[in-house]
Design a protein around this motif. Sequence first.
Motif, PDB file in Angstrom:
ATOM      1  N   LEU A   1      -8.745  -8.107   5.311  1.00 39.62           N
ATOM      2  CA  LEU A   1      -8.054  -7.686   6.530  1.00 39.62           C
ATOM      3  C   LEU A   1      -6.694  -7.076   6.219  1.00 39.62           C
ATOM      4  O   LEU A   1      -6.314  -6.045   6.803  1.00 39.62           O
ATOM      5  CB  LEU A   1      -7.900  -8.867   7.490  1.00 39.62           C
ATOM      6  CG  LEU A   1      -7.214  -8.550   8.828  1.00 39.62           C
ATOM      7  CD1 LEU A   1      -7.966  -7.461   9.575  1.00 39.62           C
ATOM      8  CD2 LEU A   1      -7.081  -9.806   9.680  1.00 39.62           C
ATOM      9  N   ALA A   2      -5.933  -7.684   5.322  1.00 42.41           N
ATOM     10  CA  ALA A   2      -4.612  -7.155   4.977  1.00 42.41           C
ATOM     11  C   ALA A   2      -4.727  -5.756   4.383  1.00 42.41           C
ATOM     12  O   ALA A   2      -3.954  -4.846   4.717  1.00 42.41           O
ATOM     13  CB  ALA A   2      -3.909  -8.094   3.999  1.00 42.41           C
ATOM     14  N   ILE A   3      -5.709  -5.543   3.511  1.00 40.90           N
ATOM     15  CA  ILE A   3      -5.898  -4.232   2.876  1.00 40.90           C
ATOM     16  C   ILE A   3      -6.274  -3.185   3.926  1.00 40.90           C
ATOM     17  O   ILE A   3      -5.724  -2.071   3.948  1.00 40.90           O
ATOM     18  CB  ILE A   3      -6.977  -4.328   1.781  1.00 40.90           C
ATOM     19  CG1 ILE A   3      -6.490  -5.223   0.629  1.00 40.90           C
ATOM     20  CG2 ILE A   3      -7.347  -2.945   1.255  1.00 40.90           C
ATOM     21  CD1 ILE A   3      -7.551  -5.542  -0.406  1.00 40.90           C
ATOM     22  N   ALA A   4      -7.217  -3.542   4.812  1.00 41.42           N
ATOM     23  CA  ALA A   4      -7.664  -2.590   5.836  1.00 41.42           C
ATOM     24  C   ALA A   4      -6.535  -2.222   6.794  1.00 41.42           C
ATOM     25  O   ALA A   4      -6.384  -1.055   7.183  1.00 41.42           O
ATOM     26  CB  ALA A   4      -8.843  -3.180   6.600  1.00 41.42           C
TER      27      ALA A   4
ATOM     28  N   PHE B   1      -9.445   5.243  -4.149  1.00 44.02           N
ATOM     29  CA  PHE B   1      -9.066   3.942  -3.586  1.00 44.02           C
ATOM     30  C   PHE B   1      -8.961   2.975  -4.759  1.00 44.02           C
ATOM     31  O   PHE B   1      -9.970   2.563  -5.316  1.00 44.02           O
ATOM     32  CB  PHE B   1     -10.137   3.496  -2.588  1.00 44.02           C
ATOM     33  CG  PHE B   1      -9.770   2.264  -1.784  1.00 44.02           C
ATOM     34  CD1 PHE B   1      -8.593   1.563  -1.998  1.00 44.02           C
ATOM     35  CD2 PHE B   1     -10.617   1.793  -0.792  1.00 44.02           C
ATOM     36  CE1 PHE B   1      -8.271   0.435  -1.258  1.00 44.02           C
ATOM     37  CE2 PHE B   1     -10.320   0.670  -0.048  1.00 44.02           C
ATOM     38  CZ  PHE B   1      -9.146  -0.002  -0.279  1.00 44.02           C
ATOM     39  N   ASN B   2      -7.741   2.607  -5.138  1.00 43.92           N
ATOM     40  CA  ASN B   2      -7.528   1.712  -6.268  1.00 43.92           C
ATOM     41  C   ASN B   2      -6.805   0.444  -5.829  1.00 43.92           C
ATOM     42  O   ASN B   2      -5.842   0.515  -5.071  1.00 43.92           O
ATOM     43  CB  ASN B   2      -6.688   2.388  -7.364  1.00 43.92           C
ATOM     44  CG  ASN B   2      -7.469   3.438  -8.122  1.00 43.92           C
ATOM     45  OD1 ASN B   2      -8.686   3.527  -7.966  1.00 43.92           O
ATOM     46  ND2 ASN B   2      -6.786   4.231  -8.929  1.00 43.92           N
ATOM     47  N   ILE B   3      -7.282  -0.707  -6.319  1.00 42.53           N
ATOM     48  CA  ILE B   3      -6.617  -1.986  -6.076  1.00 42.53           C
ATOM     49  C   ILE B   3      -6.132  -2.502  -7.420  1.00 42.53           C
ATOM     50  O   ILE B   3      -6.927  -2.695  -8.345  1.00 42.53           O
ATOM     51  CB  ILE B   3      -7.570  -3.004  -5.424  1.00 42.53           C
ATOM     52  CG1 ILE B   3      -8.091  -2.480  -4.095  1.00 42.53           C
ATOM     53  CG2 ILE B   3      -6.867  -4.336  -5.225  1.00 42.53           C
ATOM     54  CD1 ILE B   3      -9.084  -3.400  -3.407  1.00 42.53           C
ATOM     55  N   VAL B   4      -4.828  -2.710  -7.546  1.00 44.36           N
ATOM     56  CA  VAL B   4      -4.236  -3.171  -8.800  1.00 44.36           C
ATOM     57  C   VAL B   4      -3.535  -4.508  -8.567  1.00 44.36           C
ATOM     58  O   VAL B   4      -3.323  -4.926  -7.434  1.00 44.36           O
ATOM     59  CB  VAL B   4      -3.237  -2.133  -9.361  1.00 44.36           C
ATOM     60  CG1 VAL B   4      -3.941  -0.832  -9.687  1.00 44.36           C
ATOM     61  CG2 VAL B   4      -2.115  -1.874  -8.362  1.00 44.36           C
ATOM     62  N   GLY B   5      -3.180  -5.189  -9.661  1.00 49.17           N
ATOM     63  CA  GLY B   5      -2.499  -6.475  -9.562  1.00 49.17           C
ATOM     64  C   GLY B   5      -3.388  -7.637  -9.956  1.00 49.17           C
ATOM     65  O   GLY B   5      -3.356  -8.699  -9.335  1.00 49.17           O
TER      66      GLY B   5
ATOM     67  N   SER C   1       0.842  -1.202   0.000  1.00 47.18           N
ATOM     68  CA  SER C   1       0.000   0.000   0.000  1.00 47.18           C
ATOM     69  C   SER C   1       0.872   1.245   0.000  1.00 47.18           C
ATOM     70  O   SER C   1       1.999   1.243   0.510  1.00 47.18           O
ATOM     71  CB  SER C   1      -0.914   0.021   1.228  1.00 47.18           C
ATOM     72  OG  SER C   1      -0.173   0.314   2.401  1.00 47.18           O
ATOM     73  N   THR C   2       0.325   2.309  -0.578  1.00 48.16           N
ATOM     74  CA  THR C   2       0.987   3.607  -0.535  1.00 48.16           C
ATOM     75  C   THR C   2      -0.064   4.698  -0.682  1.00 48.16           C
ATOM     76  O   THR C   2      -1.120   4.482  -1.292  1.00 48.16           O
ATOM     77  CB  THR C   2       2.056   3.738  -1.636  1.00 48.16           C
ATOM     78  OG1 THR C   2       2.775   4.956  -1.463  1.00 48.16           O
ATOM     79  CG2 THR C   2       1.428   3.717  -3.019  1.00 48.16           C
ATOM     80  N   PHE C   3       0.189   5.857  -0.089  1.00 46.99           N
ATOM     81  CA  PHE C   3      -0.667   7.025  -0.236  1.00 46.99           C
ATOM     82  C   PHE C   3       0.078   8.015  -1.127  1.00 46.99           C
ATOM     83  O   PHE C   3       1.224   8.388  -0.815  1.00 46.99           O
ATOM     84  CB  PHE C   3      -0.959   7.684   1.116  1.00 46.99           C
ATOM     85  CG  PHE C   3      -1.877   6.883   2.010  1.00 46.99           C
ATOM     86  CD1 PHE C   3      -2.248   5.586   1.700  1.00 46.99           C
ATOM     87  CD2 PHE C   3      -2.372   7.449   3.178  1.00 46.99           C
ATOM     88  CE1 PHE C   3      -3.078   4.864   2.524  1.00 46.99           C
ATOM     89  CE2 PHE C   3      -3.207   6.727   4.017  1.00 46.99           C
ATOM     90  CZ  PHE C   3      -3.558   5.429   3.697  1.00 46.99           C
TER      91      PHE C   3
ATOM     92  N   LYS D   1      -4.602   9.741  -2.533  1.00 43.53           N
ATOM     93  CA  LYS D   1      -5.031   8.596  -3.331  1.00 43.53           C
ATOM     94  C   LYS D   1      -4.391   7.339  -2.755  1.00 43.53           C
ATOM     95  O   LYS D   1      -3.171   7.268  -2.610  1.00 43.53           O
ATOM     96  CB  LYS D   1      -4.614   8.771  -4.791  1.00 43.53           C
ATOM     97  CG  LYS D   1      -5.167   7.694  -5.704  1.00 43.53           C
ATOM     98  CD  LYS D   1      -4.866   7.998  -7.162  1.00 43.53           C
ATOM     99  CE  LYS D   1      -5.494   6.957  -8.078  1.00 43.53           C
ATOM    100  NZ  LYS D   1      -5.233   7.245  -9.504  1.00 43.53           N
ATOM    101  N   ILE D   2      -5.225   6.353  -2.405  1.00 42.67           N
ATOM    102  CA  ILE D   2      -4.742   5.102  -1.808  1.00 42.67           C
ATOM    103  C   ILE D   2      -4.585   4.067  -2.919  1.00 42.67           C
ATOM    104  O   ILE D   2      -5.525   3.790  -3.665  1.00 42.67           O
ATOM    105  CB  ILE D   2      -5.726   4.581  -0.748  1.00 42.67           C
ATOM    106  CG1 ILE D   2      -5.943   5.630   0.338  1.00 42.67           C
ATOM    107  CG2 ILE D   2      -5.216   3.278  -0.141  1.00 42.67           C
ATOM    108  CD1 ILE D   2      -7.046   5.276   1.314  1.00 42.67           C
ATOM    109  N   ILE D   3      -3.392   3.495  -3.022  1.00 36.67           N
ATOM    110  CA  ILE D   3      -3.132   2.461  -4.038  1.00 36.67           C
ATOM    111  C   ILE D   3      -2.723   1.179  -3.321  1.00 36.67           C
ATOM    112  O   ILE D   3      -1.788   1.174  -2.513  1.00 36.67           O
ATOM    113  CB  ILE D   3      -2.025   2.891  -5.015  1.00 36.67           C
ATOM    114  CG1 ILE D   3      -2.437   4.159  -5.769  1.00 36.67           C
ATOM    115  CG2 ILE D   3      -1.729   1.761  -6.003  1.00 36.67           C
ATOM    116  CD1 ILE D   3      -1.373   4.682  -6.714  1.00 36.67           C
TER     117      ILE D   3
END
Length: 340
Positions: free
Chosen positions: A80-83, A29-33, A20-22, A61-63
């Motif tokens: 849980l890991a993302i939160a 809020f973007n989830i990539v991969g 994660s990075t801000f 921006k949260i990636i």
Amino acid sequence: MKSLKCAAFTDALIPVEVESTFVRGLPGFNIVGLAGATIKESESRVKAALMSLNFKFPASKIIINLSPSDTPKNGSHFDLAIALLIALQKERIDGDFFVFGELGLDGSLKSTASLFSILLFLSTKVKRAKILVPQSIALKACTIPNYDVYAVDSLSDAVRFFLDEEFAASRLMRETHPLFKNVVEIDGQAYVPNRDFSLDFKDVKGQKRAKRASLIAACGMHNILFEGSPGCGKSMCAKRIARILPPQSLGEVLLSCAYESLNNKDVDFSALRPFRSPHHTSTRSSIFGGGSSGAKIGEVALANGGELFFDELPHFGKQILESLREPLEDNRILISRVNS
């Protein structure tokens, strides 16, 4: 940038690093991969769970990146890991943890149907791992060798786990599952005896030769074919063989439970070996595994280590009977499909 670890099933199970990075920019809020639909939906679950903790999202921006990024991933156990990576972005995370769990909108932590099989197969790929899991599956997870299991009930407890060392130490699971408290040691190997005799051979009147043949088949794990007139006791004997099979080792109990969870069932440990009895109208893919969009486990694999009973064998299709040759000769089943 911060990271925690999780795992996912693809063609095989792979460890996944959740990063994660801000960054500066419009709040988002973007989830990539190559995240699947279930993971994409986690955005709403994670936001609601964090808001239940009165967490204030930064004007950034949260990636979230799921590495390796070239492998498709799916599963709600990434929640849980993302939160945690969002909630603890400004905190230091010490240690190398695998984190699993699905979040409720109120911040509660839940297990998933496939989580136990993920944990079991992951234990063969990593050595002495520390894992953080929901309390509901912790008692099962701590029976898997090669793990230090920590259990929490909610997202707030999980956040506190990484901030309070004393609290973290108190969440280490040291309990033993009730099934494994009375094991039998044979040649240094632990076995779990079956004490469920709800189906007993004393119910079969006469048929001494059939009962002796069943005993021999059970002792040596042999195949057996019953032939006789209707109502003479063939099915009764076959259904009772599973009760007198040799006791399962600890590894066999774990593997049997993992296969059931691959079938999207949340099951508990059992001393009784698997018993599967597919109907003669069952399709080939349901018995041997397969499917159009993705490969799924079949009755042959679900019966692994136990009993696979074909009632009214001649009524099964010719293709199914001929397909039995491979698992009978090689003691394994190979499922090959376009997507997996």
